[in-house]
Design an enzyme around this catalytic site. Sequence first.
Site, PDB file in Angstrom:
ATOM      1  N   GLU A  73       3.167  -8.447  12.046  1.00 45.15           N
ATOM      2  CA  GLU A  73       3.128  -7.938  10.726  1.00 45.15           C
ATOM      3  C   GLU A  73       4.373  -7.658   9.903  1.00 45.15           C
ATOM      4  O   GLU A  73       4.429  -8.319   8.457  1.00 45.15           O
ATOM      5  CB  GLU A  73       2.062  -6.804  10.650  1.00 45.15           C
ATOM      6  CG  GLU A  73       1.525  -6.488   9.170  1.00 45.15           C
ATOM      7  CD  GLU A  73       0.730  -5.266   9.317  1.00 45.15           C
ATOM      8  OE1 GLU A  73       0.628  -4.502  10.464  1.00 45.15           O
ATOM      9  OE2 GLU A  73      -0.097  -4.710   8.406  1.00 45.15           O
ATOM     10  N   ASP A 111       0.723  -1.234   0.113  1.00 41.26           N
ATOM     11  CA  ASP A 111       0.024   0.113  -0.110  1.00 41.26           C
ATOM     12  C   ASP A 111       0.921   1.348   0.074  1.00 41.26           C
ATOM     13  O   ASP A 111       0.315   2.458  -0.576  1.00 41.26           O
ATOM     14  CB  ASP A 111      -0.926   0.047   1.217  1.00 41.26           C
ATOM     15  CG  ASP A 111      -1.574  -1.111   1.279  1.00 41.26           C
ATOM     16  OD1 ASP A 111      -1.778  -2.021   0.582  1.00 41.26           O
ATOM     17  OD2 ASP A 111      -2.655  -1.306   2.409  1.00 41.26           O
TER      18      ASP A 111
HETATM   19  C1  GLC Z   1      -2.114  -3.980   4.650  1.00 42.53           C
HETATM   20  C2  GLC Z   1      -1.361  -4.559   3.620  1.00 42.53           C
HETATM   21  C3  GLC Z   1      -1.892  -5.478   2.690  1.00 42.53           C
HETATM   22  C4  GLC Z   1      -2.709  -6.624   3.601  1.00 42.53           C
HETATM   23  C5  GLC Z   1      -3.357  -6.027   4.648  1.00 42.53           C
HETATM   24  C6  GLC Z   1      -4.184  -6.781   5.767  1.00 42.53           C
HETATM   25  O1  GLC Z   1      -3.230  -3.102   4.342  1.00 42.53           O
HETATM   26  O2  GLC Z   1      -0.561  -3.579   3.086  1.00 42.53           O
HETATM   27  O3  GLC Z   1      -1.256  -5.975   1.922  1.00 42.53           O
HETATM   28  O4  GLC Z   1      -3.605  -7.447   2.686  1.00 42.53           O
HETATM   29  O5  GLC Z   1      -2.716  -5.041   5.512  1.00 42.53           O
HETATM   30  O6  GLC Z   1      -3.128  -7.675   6.242  1.00 42.53           O
END
Ligand code: GLC
Length: 529
Positions: free
Chosen positions: A483, A252
Amino acid sequence: MAPPQDFMASQKEELISTMTDLIATPSEPRYPVTKAKKGRHSPSNDRGQQATEVALRTGLDHENWRSRSLHRLFSVGHLEYEERLEEDVRSHIVRNSIHVLRMNDRGGYTVPAEGLYPFQWNWDSAIVSAGWAVFDEERSWEELETLFSDQWADGMVASINFHKFSETYFPGPEIWGTPEKPSKTSGISQPPVAAMAARFLYEHAEMQDLAKEKIEVLFPKMLAWHRWWYKARDPENRGVVAILHPWESGMDNSPAWDEPMKFRIDIDLPPYVRRDLTHVDASMRPTKDTYDHYLTLLYRFKKTHFYDPDQLYWISPFHVTDLCVNSILFRANRDLRWIALQLGKQEEAMEIERWLDDGFKGFNMLWDDQTGVYKCQDHITGKLANAATSAAFLPLFAGVASKEQAAKLVANLERWLSKVKYGVPSLDPEDPRFDQLRYWRGPVWLIINWMISNGLRHYGYEELANRIKQDSIDLTSKAGLREYFDPMTGDGCGGKQFSWTAAMCLAWLDRPAAIAIGHKLSGPKKHLD
Ligand code: GLC
C-alpha cells in the site's frame, strides 16, 4: 443505528453465496475476465496466479490480452535507454501486477486489498482501470461503469460503493446509513480521478468503437460529478473546492489536518471497534483520537438530513481547501474538456473552461511564497496549513503552477529527496511530525509518485521525474506491491498485494508519459489540451 432486519437477512444470504463462490472449482476456466458477472466472486488467489502463469507462458489468453501492450511490457526495445529495466525485474513486476488485479477482481470492480479494503473505493478504482487497460480493455471500462453505477441523483460519486457484504472493514454500510436502504455507498466523495482515467482509456484504445460507445455514456455522468463538486463544495465561487472530511482528500491522516481537526469530539459518539488494526500494525495507522474525529464528522453528517450536500458545507466543523482534490479536479477538468471536444460538446467544453479559469485564480490562495510550496488552507480560519505534504507538488500535475513556482517547488522537492533514500515522502522529512511508517505522515505512495513525476516531466524536469520513477520501481521490486513504503528503508507498509500499486506499475511501465496533456500546462485557456 441498527440496520433494518431485511437488510441483515439479505446480507447474510449474500455472504453465504459469496462463500460458496470462494470454494475453488479447479476446472472452471478463469477467462475471459470481462465475462465475469457482477455479483460473482473471483476465484481464490492460487487460481488467479496459475491462470496468469499459464496465459503468460502459452499465450492462451491471447483473445483477451492486449497483445501490443503486453509485448511492450515484456520487451525493453521501445523504451529510451535510461528507462530500460533489467528484463527479469520488469517481467516480475508485470506478472505480479496482473496477478494482483485479477486476484482483487470481484466481478466488475476491483477491491483495493483483500480484507483491509473489501469494497469499491472511488479513486482507487479509477486508477485501477488504467492498469486493467494495459491487458484487458473491456474490463477496464467495466471498472469505471461499476464506479458510476451507484452515482447519487445529485451527481456525487461516493468514496466507497458497498456492492457486497463484508465484515472486515469499519465503518461499513450499517454505520454510514446513507438514504438508500440498504445503504449502497458512503456519504462523502473522493478525488475525482475518473475523467483522467477515461481519457487514458480512450486515447490508448485499440477497440475504438467500444471506447467511443463507453465514453459517450460516461461523459454526462462525469460532468454531473464535476458539477456536483462546484455546487456542493464551492457554493461561494472561490474557484477551488472544499473537502469536509479528511477521507475526501484520499490522504486521510495528513498532518495538514492536524489544526482543522481540533474541533470537539461528540460526547455521545457510539462505541465502535476498528477493523483496520486486525490487518495492519497500529504504528502504521491513524490514532484513536483521529478516528474519534473521523466518526464525529460522519455522525454529524448523517444527522444532517442524511448527508444533504447543500447543508454539509455550512455545518461541517472541518472545512479545508485540499491540494490533492483540487489538483486532481483541475487536471480531470482538462481531460473532461478534451473528451467534450472529441464528442463535439462545445457548450459543455465552455462550462469546463470556466471552471479552469476560476481554478487558475483559486490556486493562488494556496501558494506560500515564503516557503515556495503550495499548502492546503483551513477555510474556517483562512490560514494555510502548517505542514508541507507531498500534495504540495500536485499542482505540477494539474499544470496550474507557473514556471517560477515550478522552480521553487523543484528546489524544495530536491531538498526532501536529499533527506530520504526513496522519494517522495508524504511529509517534509524535516518536519518534526515526520513519521516514516505512519499512514500519510511520511511514507511513500506510488500513485502520488506517478502524479508528481508526470507533472515534473511536463515542466521539463526529466531527470527528477526519472529519479522518482526509478525509486518507485526499486520500491516495488524490493518490497512488493504494498500500500505504501518506508522512505528511509524501502520496506513495504500497510496492506499487501495492493491494487492501485499494481495498476500504477502496469500503466507507468507501459506508458512512460501516460496521459499526455500537451506542453502548455499553464497559461491561457486556449492551451489547455
Ligand atoms: C486509505 C487511503 C485512501 C484509499 C483507501 C483504499 O483509506 O487513505 O486514499 O482510497 O485507503 O485504498
